[in-house]
Design an enzyme around this catalytic site. Structure first.
Site, short mmCIF file in Angstrom:
data_model
loop_
_atom_site.label_atom_id
_atom_site.label_comp_id
_atom_site.label_asym_id
_atom_site.label_seq_id
_atom_site.Cartn_x
_atom_site.Cartn_y
_atom_site.Cartn_z
N TYR A 74 58.85 65.64 35.88
CA TYR A 74 58.59 64.57 36.85
C TYR A 74 57.59 65.05 37.90
CZ TYR A 74 59.27 60.77 40.13
OH TYR A 74 59.05 59.69 40.94
N PHE A 126 33.10 42.98 39.70
CA PHE A 126 33.93 43.08 38.50
C PHE A 126 35.26 42.40 38.85
CE2 PHE A 126 37.05 44.74 35.57
CZ PHE A 126 36.46 44.29 34.40
N THR A 127 35.87 41.76 37.86
CA THR A 127 37.02 40.88 38.10
C THR A 127 38.14 41.56 38.90
OG1 THR A 127 37.80 41.49 35.90
CG2 THR A 127 36.57 39.42 36.09
N ASP A 217 32.25 52.89 41.00
CA ASP A 217 33.12 52.57 39.87
C ASP A 217 32.50 53.34 38.71
OD1 ASP A 217 34.30 51.63 37.59
OD2 ASP A 217 34.53 49.58 38.32
N LYS A 260 37.76 53.67 28.96
CA LYS A 260 36.41 53.46 28.41
C LYS A 260 35.79 54.82 28.04
CE LYS A 260 37.19 49.44 30.71
NZ LYS A 260 38.41 49.16 31.48
N ARG A 385 32.45 35.78 29.44
CA ARG A 385 32.08 36.37 30.73
C ARG A 385 31.15 35.38 31.41
NH1 ARG A 385 36.04 38.87 32.28
NH2 ARG A 385 36.33 41.06 31.86
N PHE A 452 40.93 34.09 33.66
CA PHE A 452 40.42 34.22 32.29
C PHE A 452 41.43 34.84 31.33
CE2 PHE A 452 39.63 38.78 32.53
CZ PHE A 452 39.58 38.97 33.90
C1 LIG Z 1 33.78 48.23 35.37
C2 LIG Z 1 35.25 48.17 35.33
N1 LIG Z 1 35.96 48.50 36.42
C3 LIG Z 1 37.30 48.46 36.41
C4 LIG Z 1 38.01 48.05 35.30
C5 LIG Z 1 39.50 47.96 35.38
O1 LIG Z 1 40.08 48.95 34.65
P1 LIG Z 1 41.50 48.77 33.91
O2 LIG Z 1 41.33 47.73 32.87
O3 LIG Z 1 41.75 50.14 33.35
O4 LIG Z 1 42.50 48.40 34.94
C6 LIG Z 1 37.31 47.71 34.16
C7 LIG Z 1 38.06 47.25 32.97
O5 LIG Z 1 37.61 46.55 32.12
C8 LIG Z 1 35.89 47.75 34.17
O6 LIG Z 1 35.17 47.41 33.09
#
Ligand SMILES: Cc1ncc(COP(=O)(O)O)c(C=O)c1O
Length: 464
Positions: A74, A126-127, A217, A260, A385, A452
């Site tokens: 842990y 980004f979303t 990011d 990724k 997208r 989405f």
């Molecule tokens: C550019 C980018 N930032 C952040 C994220 C969020 O990461 P996660 O899906 O691991 O939460 C993604 C995921 O698609 C992404 O493409």
């Protein structure tokens, strides 16, 4: 001896996972049941799954071997320290904070830095990143160069920050209202487009002058490093490993979704330079993610991730083959005259749905409709997208209409073959040729946040 003209993947296949081709009737039924949202399809109903490159990579035999070495303590897990070393070596940040995936890191970062009414500039939204910035009381402002919003612009670094837009924003709201700028590498929503080292350096200098932090990011920083090596003067002789390290040196920290570049199915991290800030992040981490030595990952996840981080930079041929496969698909589509975002990006091909379906108004979600039609044709799953992903403006409640209305075909790493790319290209061509028959869509269910993922639709009567 003749010069070598082709590249090939620097690995061979040891294990395979069977996939099954469904019938047209099965797929008609499946898409209707999924409310015309490819996120709601079952993967058993999908033939070639290009929904995302996130968490879909094939791990190597070394990563699978590393899983067995996971230390599931842990607290103070050996696997945590191995992962911390990997992040320090490859990314160069001293303070490492593990999270369950990228959005966990975004949540913690937003909570420790953003106060109600703050402004957070970024090179396109980004979303999940924007969600967490708004959730923490901030307002996102797009400061990417205009070329990024034009799918046909051939600019080699469409991910660049527009320094004039950023300066004007600082002037307008005051540096004290801007806790940090969020700079994404290989910008996802722009089509996997890189930013240049020169632009990143200049952005960092401007931020430092104003006392604003620069947070990357760095989710696809490796892929960005490849494009810098290929396109930016002075980098041709440097390894992607050295370039990646240099990218990170022009920042105060980074959030990373390890699903990724890092070649694992789950995981992520926040990395920082300032130990005080890292302390605040760890305070929140224990409440939201897990103890600071696992942050939502098991010991075996951390072992596989450490191995993946080293593997992605071990040879440049890895990223050459990864992006080479994306380019292979893109080049076939371009030869066939299919409108796609150019230049071809790092993690997928982005079909220009506005150009393919000019008669469907953006309020009837052309990219959502195109993604559904593509699935029905041959079982290839992509994702929208466009306006659905962009969501609603929190103040007006209206749809946000992005200039880019795209279907993303994201290529998982080390998963599909060239033949899968051929089948995909043929399906895109077939669907585009019959695009008149594709109807627009309307909502039957619309979630309040990140709509989405779970929204449902039906065809608009009389369209298509
Ligand atoms: C550019 C980018 N930032 C952040 C994220 C969020 O990461 P996660 O899906 O691991 O939460 C993604 C995921 O698609 C992404 O493409």
């Amino acid at each position: 001896m003749a010069q070598r003209r082709s590249w090939a993947e620097p690995y061979k296949i040891k294990v395979v996972e069977p996939i099954v081709m469904t019938t047209r009737g099965d797929r008609d039924r499946a898409i209707e049941e999924a409310g015309y949202n490819t996120f709601l399809l079952r993967s058993d109903d999908v033939f070639i799954d290009l929904l995302t490159d996130s968490g879909t990579s094939a791990m190597s035999d070394r990563q699978w071997g590393a899983l067995m070495q996971g230390d599931e303590a842990y607290a103070g897990s050996r696997s945590y320290y191995r992962l911390e070393d990997a992040v320090r070596d490859v990314y160069g940040y001293e303070e490492f904070i593990p999270t369950h995936q990228g959005r966990g890191a975004e949540h913690i970062l937003s909570q420790i830095l953003i106060e109600e009414g703050d402004v957070v500039p970024g090179n396109m939204y980004f979303t999940t990143t924007r969600f967490h910035q708004e959730y923490a009381g901030g307002r996102f402002v797009d400061v990417i160069i205009e070329e990024a919003h034009d799918p046909a612009s051939p600019h080699p670094f469409k991910g660049n920050v527009d320094l004039a837009k950023l300066s004007a924003l600082i002037e307008e709201v005051g540096a004290e209202r801007i806790p940090y700028i969020s700079v994404e590498t290989n910008v996802n929503m722009a089509g996997g487009q890189p930013l240049s080292m020169a632009n990143l350096k200049e952005t960092y200098e401007l931020c430092r002058k104003h006392g604003i932090l620069l947070m990357l990011d760095a989710t696809r920083a490796l892929e960005n490093a490849w494009f810098i090596q290929q396109r930016e003067e002075g980098y041709q002789e440097k390894s992607v490993k050295a370039i990646l390290h240099e990218i990170c040196s022009h920042s105060d920290g980074a959030t990373v979704s390890s699903k990724k570049d890092n070649l694992v199915n789950i995981g992520g991290f926040l990395a920082l330079r300032d130990p005080k800030l890292a302390g605040r992040a760890r305070d929140l981490l224990v409440a939201f993610e897990g103890l600071h030595t696992y942050g939502g990952m098991s010991g075996r996840d951390m072992e596989a991730l450490a191995a993946g981080i080293y593997e992605m930079v071990a040879v440049d041929d890895h990223v050459r083959a990864r992006i080479g496969q994306v380019q292979y698909l893109g080049e076939i589509l371009m030869k066939e005259g299919i409108p796609i975002v150019q230049p071809i990006g790092g993690h997928g091909i982005f079909l220009d749905a506005k150009a393919i379906l000019p008669d469907i108004p953006q309020a009837q979600f052309p990219a959502q409709a195109l993604a559904a039609a593509l699935y029905v044709d041959a079982g290839v799953r992509g994702m929208e997208r466009g306006v659905v992903s962009a969501g609603r403006d929190p103040t007006t409640g209206d749809h946000r209409y992005p200039k880019l209305e795209l279907v993303r075909l994201a290529i998982p790493r080390r998963v599909y073959t060239q033949a899968h790319m051929d089948v995909t290209a043929e399906s895109v061509v077939a669907v585009t040729e019959k695009s008149d028959a594709i109807p627009g869509l309307e909502f039957t269910y619309e979630p309040d946040e990140l709509r989405f993922f779970r929204s449902r639709f039906r065809p608009v009567v009389g369209s298509g």
